[in-house]
Design an enzyme around this catalytic site. Structure first.
Site, PDB file in Angstrom:
ATOM      1  N   GLY A 222       0.180  -1.165  -0.852  1.00  0.00           N
ATOM      2  CA  GLY A 222       0.132   0.249  -0.449  1.00  0.00           C
ATOM      3  C   GLY A 222       0.753   1.270  -0.185  1.00  0.00           C
ATOM      4  O   GLY A 222      -0.142   2.478   0.186  1.00  0.00           O
ATOM      5  N   GLU A 263       4.401  -5.943   1.637  1.00  0.00           N
ATOM      6  CA  GLU A 263       3.763  -6.682   0.478  1.00  0.00           C
ATOM      7  C   GLU A 263       4.151  -5.156  -0.742  1.00  0.00           C
ATOM      8  O   GLU A 263       2.609  -4.839  -1.018  1.00  0.00           O
ATOM      9  CB  GLU A 263       2.388  -7.592   0.856  1.00  0.00           C
ATOM     10  N   PRO A 264       4.674  -4.992  -1.050  1.00  0.00           N
ATOM     11  CA  PRO A 264       4.519  -3.508  -1.547  1.00  0.00           C
ATOM     12  C   PRO A 264       4.333  -4.541  -3.651  1.00  0.00           C
ATOM     13  O   PRO A 264       5.095  -4.653  -4.051  1.00  0.00           O
ATOM     14  CB  PRO A 264       5.902  -2.486  -2.006  1.00  0.00           C
ATOM     15  N   GLY A 265       3.410  -3.783  -4.168  1.00  0.00           N
ATOM     16  CA  GLY A 265       3.220  -3.495  -5.597  1.00  0.00           C
ATOM     17  C   GLY A 265       3.133  -3.086  -6.068  1.00  0.00           C
ATOM     18  O   GLY A 265       4.206  -2.253  -6.572  1.00  0.00           O
ATOM     19  N   ARG A 302      -8.258   2.007 -14.808  1.00  0.00           N
ATOM     20  CA  ARG A 302      -7.836   2.403 -13.734  1.00  0.00           C
ATOM     21  C   ARG A 302      -8.952   4.153 -13.637  1.00  0.00           C
ATOM     22  O   ARG A 302      -9.055   3.924 -12.717  1.00  0.00           O
ATOM     23  CB  ARG A 302      -6.371   2.899 -13.340  1.00  0.00           C
ATOM     24  N   CYS A 332     -17.657   0.884 -26.668  1.00  0.00           N
ATOM     25  CA  CYS A 332     -19.066   1.330 -26.890  1.00  0.00           C
ATOM     26  C   CYS A 332     -19.519   1.470 -25.382  1.00  0.00           C
ATOM     27  O   CYS A 332     -19.746   0.453 -24.760  1.00  0.00           O
ATOM     28  CB  CYS A 332     -19.403   0.263 -27.215  1.00  0.00           C
ATOM     29  N   GLU A 333     -18.728   1.781 -24.776  1.00  0.00           N
ATOM     30  CA  GLU A 333     -19.171   2.457 -22.769  1.00  0.00           C
ATOM     31  C   GLU A 333     -18.548   4.125 -22.982  1.00  0.00           C
ATOM     32  O   GLU A 333     -17.545   4.532 -23.527  1.00  0.00           O
ATOM     33  CB  GLU A 333     -17.941   1.835 -21.934  1.00  0.00           C
ATOM     34  N   TYR A 360      -1.159  -2.846 -12.124  1.00  0.00           N
ATOM     35  CA  TYR A 360      -2.803  -2.453 -12.332  1.00  0.00           C
ATOM     36  C   TYR A 360      -2.529  -2.271 -13.679  1.00  0.00           C
ATOM     37  O   TYR A 360      -4.146  -1.931 -13.828  1.00  0.00           O
ATOM     38  CB  TYR A 360      -3.596  -2.004 -10.969  1.00  0.00           C
TER      39      TYR A 360
HETATM   40  C1  LIG Z   1      -2.586  -5.898  -3.605  1.00  0.00           C
HETATM   41  C2  LIG Z   1      -1.931  -6.566  -2.253  1.00  0.00           C
HETATM   42  C3  LIG Z   1      -0.831  -5.708  -1.957  1.00  0.00           C
HETATM   43  C4  LIG Z   1      -0.293  -4.442  -2.576  1.00  0.00           C
HETATM   44  O1  LIG Z   1      -0.904  -3.896  -2.863  1.00  0.00           O
HETATM   45  P1  LIG Z   1      -0.489  -2.442  -3.915  1.00  0.00           P
HETATM   46  O2  LIG Z   1      -1.374  -0.735  -3.222  1.00  0.00           O
HETATM   47  O3  LIG Z   1      -0.112  -2.347  -4.765  1.00  0.00           O
HETATM   48  O4  LIG Z   1       0.832  -2.060  -2.467  1.00  0.00           O
HETATM   49  C5  LIG Z   1      -0.600  -6.013  -0.670  1.00  0.00           C
HETATM   50  N1  LIG Z   1      -0.706  -7.387  -0.391  1.00  0.00           N
HETATM   51  C6  LIG Z   1      -2.059  -8.133  -0.463  1.00  0.00           C
HETATM   52  C7  LIG Z   1      -2.203  -8.990  -0.076  1.00  0.00           C
HETATM   53  C8  LIG Z   1      -2.406  -7.446  -1.331  1.00  0.00           C
HETATM   54  O5  LIG Z   1      -3.956  -7.556  -2.099  1.00  0.00           O
END
Ligand SMILES: *Cc1c(COP(=O)(O)O)cnc(C)c1O
Length: 402
Positions: A222, A263-265, A302, A332-333, A360
């Site tokens: 997050g 857990e950075p995405g 997004r 078509c939206e 994403y």
């Molecule tokens: C999606 C997710 C993340 C990553 O979130 P980001 O906002 O991309 O950092 C981390 N942990 C879990 C369990 C998730 O589902």
């Protein structure tokens, strides 16, 4: 944004591979990972890339190569991680209303598992007892994140076991002799406030008292990145100091050391990616000028799904006079990428680049309107590699029976 691909290079890529096109910049991913390592150097921290942000196998291999671990949201992501060469101990499967059979498969593969329901926890305990360490995904009842759609830890959220049911968890643990080694929370995406993480730490430290075999406290992902110039972001250096301070204190109070996992995405891959589209049609109307691109919400959802703001640049005419446009798609939206956006003058066939499209972006794309999914390119050491071909017509029929 220190690492950026030049406009002329992006134009070359668009010419070579066609549009719409996702382009990822490997060194930028590495730079982001290094930032995390530096910010958290003082504590016993490990990072697990939340791969649902972008799962192209070449990106996963690169993530592994730079030494990062991986967090998965489905058993197929776990299998992709194994396929990319991650060792089981570096893979984490954080569950969210999944079938117990997936948890069993994850156990067979030997990966780390976080369980998010009392029923699956009980099944796990009945089957594996004390033999396999497991984590619990808790719902800390904290409101956090950029908006409700991406907020996952509040008291109406489906995610995790609600904190107030911890007594039930303890009953199951006792009854089935579970070995709980990890407490997990993930409160949402785009959390800019370090205090939110601090609150999470406080909640988990309190719960930790009940789990003598604890080895890990997992604070989820997050971290917010900048979507606009001067956008507020998560102060990871400040968070790094806070984590060190808190976990040092934990060690003193509990007499043992636990690891911190994140857990950075988005933080790792968002800024590393951009999305290139071409303007098919310019439409002057009484109220606005539409720039109609060769893409839409099918490829990049997004803006429509989250109301997300993405910087757009007209790389074909970077010095053109500024004018306001509604940048839209061809689906078509109503699929608006940006409303009333000031951009350098757009002509038909100009290339528009969307920033922050690594996370994403492709991952949420679909074949809606029977359009082909875009191609993906990975740029590394200045060289571009096609890492996913654009769909062709046969792909649309692939799983249909006749
Ligand atoms: C999606 C997710 C993340 C990553 O979130 P980001 O906002 O991309 O950092 C981390 N942990 C879990 C369990 C998730 O589902």
């Amino acid at each position: 944004m220190s690492q950026q691909l030049s406009n002329s290079f992006l134009i070359e890529l668009a010419n070579e591979f066609g549009t719409p096109l996702y382009v990822y910049h490997a060194e930028k991913i590495k730079e982001q990972y290094q930032k995390l390592l530096t910010a958290f150097a003082g504590s016993n921290t490990r990072f697990f890339y939340a791969c649902k942000a972008l799962t192209n196998i070449n990106v996963l291999k690169y993530i592994k190569e730079i030494g990062c671990n991986i967090d998965c949201s489905s058993i197929n992501e776990v299998k992709l991680a194994v396929h990319a060469g991650f060792a089981p101990e570096n893979i984490l499967y954080t569950s969210n209303n999944i079938a117990f059979s997936e948890i069993e498969t994850a156990q067979q593969l030997g990966v780390n598992i976080n369980i998010d329901s009392i029923s699956n926890l009980r099944k796990f305990g009945q089957k594996f007892g004390h033999t396999y360490p497991v984590g619990i995904r808790l719902r800390p009842n904290i409101m956090a994140g950029g908006n409700l759609k991406i907020s996952t830890g509040h008291q109406d959220s489906k995610f995790g076991i609600p904190l107030e049911q911890i007594d039930k968890v303890l009953e199951v643990v006792k009854e089935t002799n579970l070995r709980i080694t990890d407490l997990h929370i993930h409160t949402g995406s785009e959390i800019k406030d370090v205090e939110v993480f601090a609150k999470g730490i406080e909640v988990l430290f309190e719960v930790a008292k009940h789990f003598p075999e604890l080895e890990v406290i997992d604070l989820g992902g997050g971290f917010k990145v900048a979507y606009k110039p001067n956008d507020e972001v998560t102060d990871i250096d400040k968070l790094g100091r806070k984590v060190k301070e808190e976990f040092d204190l934990f060690e003193k109070q509990y007499g043992r050391r636990v690891e911190v996992w994140f857990e950075p995405g988005k933080f790792l891959v968002s800024e590393a990616g951009c999305f290139i589209t071409k303007v098919n049609v310019l439409k002057e109307t009484a109220n606005t000028v539409f720039a109609g691109t060769d893409s839409g919400l099918n490829h990049f959802i997004r803006p429509m799904f989250y109301g997300a703001y993405h910087i757009i640049e007209n790389i074909s005419n970077p010095n053109g006079a500024k004018r306001n446009y509604n940048v839209v798609g061809n689906i078509c939206e109503t699929d608006t990428f940006a409303e009333n956006r000031s951009l350098n003058e757009i002509r038909e066939d100009d290339l528009l680049v969307f920033q922050n499209a690594g996370a994403y972006g492709f991952e949420m794309s679909s074949n809606y309107n029977s359009r082909f999914k875009p191609a993906e390119v990975l740029v590394r050491d200045g060289k571009a590699q096609l890492i996913r071909k654009r769909d062709v017509f046969e792909d649309l029929l692939k799983n249909q029976t006749f």
